[in-house]
Scaffold this motif. Sequence first.
Motif, PDB file in Angstrom:
ATOM      1  N   VAL A  45       0.720  -1.377  -0.060  1.00  0.00           N
ATOM      2  CA  VAL A  45       0.137   0.234   0.030  1.00  0.00           C
ATOM      3  C   VAL A  45       1.023   1.271  -0.028  1.00  0.00           C
ATOM      4  CG1 VAL A  45      -1.896   1.172   1.371  1.00  0.00           C
ATOM      5  CG2 VAL A  45      -1.664  -1.165   1.263  1.00  0.00           C
ATOM      6  N   ARG A  46       1.862   1.082   0.788  1.00  0.00           N
ATOM      7  CA  ARG A  46       2.833   2.232   0.804  1.00  0.00           C
ATOM      8  C   ARG A  46       3.541   2.479  -0.382  1.00  0.00           C
ATOM      9  NH1 ARG A  46       7.133   3.730   5.269  1.00  0.00           N
ATOM     10  NH2 ARG A  46       7.883   5.544   4.386  1.00  0.00           N
ATOM     11  N   GLN A  47       3.818   1.418  -1.325  1.00  0.00           N
ATOM     12  CA  GLN A  47       4.413   1.624  -2.655  1.00  0.00           C
ATOM     13  C   GLN A  47       3.398   2.225  -3.482  1.00  0.00           C
ATOM     14  OE1 GLN A  47       5.703  -2.354  -3.641  1.00  0.00           O
ATOM     15  NE2 GLN A  47       7.656  -1.952  -2.726  1.00  0.00           N
ATOM     16  N   ARG A  48       2.138   2.052  -3.447  1.00  0.00           N
ATOM     17  CA  ARG A  48       0.973   2.522  -4.409  1.00  0.00           C
ATOM     18  C   ARG A  48       1.069   4.182  -3.798  1.00  0.00           C
ATOM     19  NH1 ARG A  48      -4.103  -0.999  -4.109  1.00  0.00           N
ATOM     20  NH2 ARG A  48      -2.708  -2.569  -3.004  1.00  0.00           N
ATOM     21  N   SER A  49       1.042   4.423  -2.850  1.00  0.00           N
ATOM     22  CA  SER A  49       0.992   5.730  -2.281  1.00  0.00           C
ATOM     23  C   SER A  49       2.007   6.515  -2.854  1.00  0.00           C
ATOM     24  CB  SER A  49       0.757   5.905  -0.774  1.00  0.00           C
ATOM     25  OG  SER A  49      -0.061   4.981  -0.472  1.00  0.00           O
ATOM     26  N   ILE A  50       3.235   6.070  -2.788  1.00  0.00           N
ATOM     27  CA  ILE A  50       4.449   6.743  -3.121  1.00  0.00           C
ATOM     28  C   ILE A  50       4.200   6.776  -4.882  1.00  0.00           C
ATOM     29  CG2 ILE A  50       6.913   6.600  -3.422  1.00  0.00           C
ATOM     30  CD1 ILE A  50       7.042   5.424  -0.430  1.00  0.00           C
ATOM     31  N   SER A  99       1.776   6.858  -6.619  1.00  0.00           N
ATOM     32  CA  SER A  99       0.729   7.853  -6.905  1.00  0.00           C
ATOM     33  C   SER A  99       1.276   9.347  -6.690  1.00  0.00           C
ATOM     34  CB  SER A  99      -0.538   7.583  -6.079  1.00  0.00           C
ATOM     35  OG  SER A  99      -1.012   6.132  -6.346  1.00  0.00           O
ATOM     36  N   PHE A 100       1.819   9.596  -5.617  1.00  0.00           N
ATOM     37  CA  PHE A 100       2.209  10.633  -5.174  1.00  0.00           C
ATOM     38  C   PHE A 100       3.325  11.485  -6.436  1.00  0.00           C
ATOM     39  CE2 PHE A 100       5.731  13.355  -3.275  1.00  0.00           C
ATOM     40  CZ  PHE A 100       4.773  14.383  -2.881  1.00  0.00           C
TER      41      PHE A 100
END
Length: 155
Positions: free
Chosen positions: A2-7, A9-10
């Motif tokens: 989830v953290r990789q997707r957030s980064i 996306s950012f």
Amino acid sequence: MVRQRSIFSFFLVLLATFLISCSGPGVAVAPPTYTAVQLEKIQAYVPEIQAVRNRSQELTTLIKRGDWINVRNFIHGPMTEARLNLTYVTSNLLPNDQPKARQITRDLFNDLVKLDKATSAGNPLVALNQSQAVFAEIDKFFDLLPNTSSEAEAS
């Protein structure tokens, strides 16, 4: 994950923002217009060309009378001078109009040659048709010229 997707996306948002901010509205290019100098040069020759155009009835009368000497004098005098003036005007037209003007001038020359041949042969029918073609070419050339009254008002 989830953290990789957030980064990810950012970074996509940053990239999109950067690309949108770097792109600007397209630069509008003004359509080409005539300068005052070009209009002045064109207007210097137009009256002479128009004077020859206005003498079309005179040439028709000479051909109908079979006055071949004066017909040839008209072809080699005023008509040839008008053709030369068309050439001078062509270089002062807008770049998009110059190829059309050159083609009209070539067609005019070819029509003058045919008119001269018909005159030499004493053939009034061909001579009349060619004289009409010559004046039609001049009319086509006038269609390419700028409307100086509206151009002068805009300046």
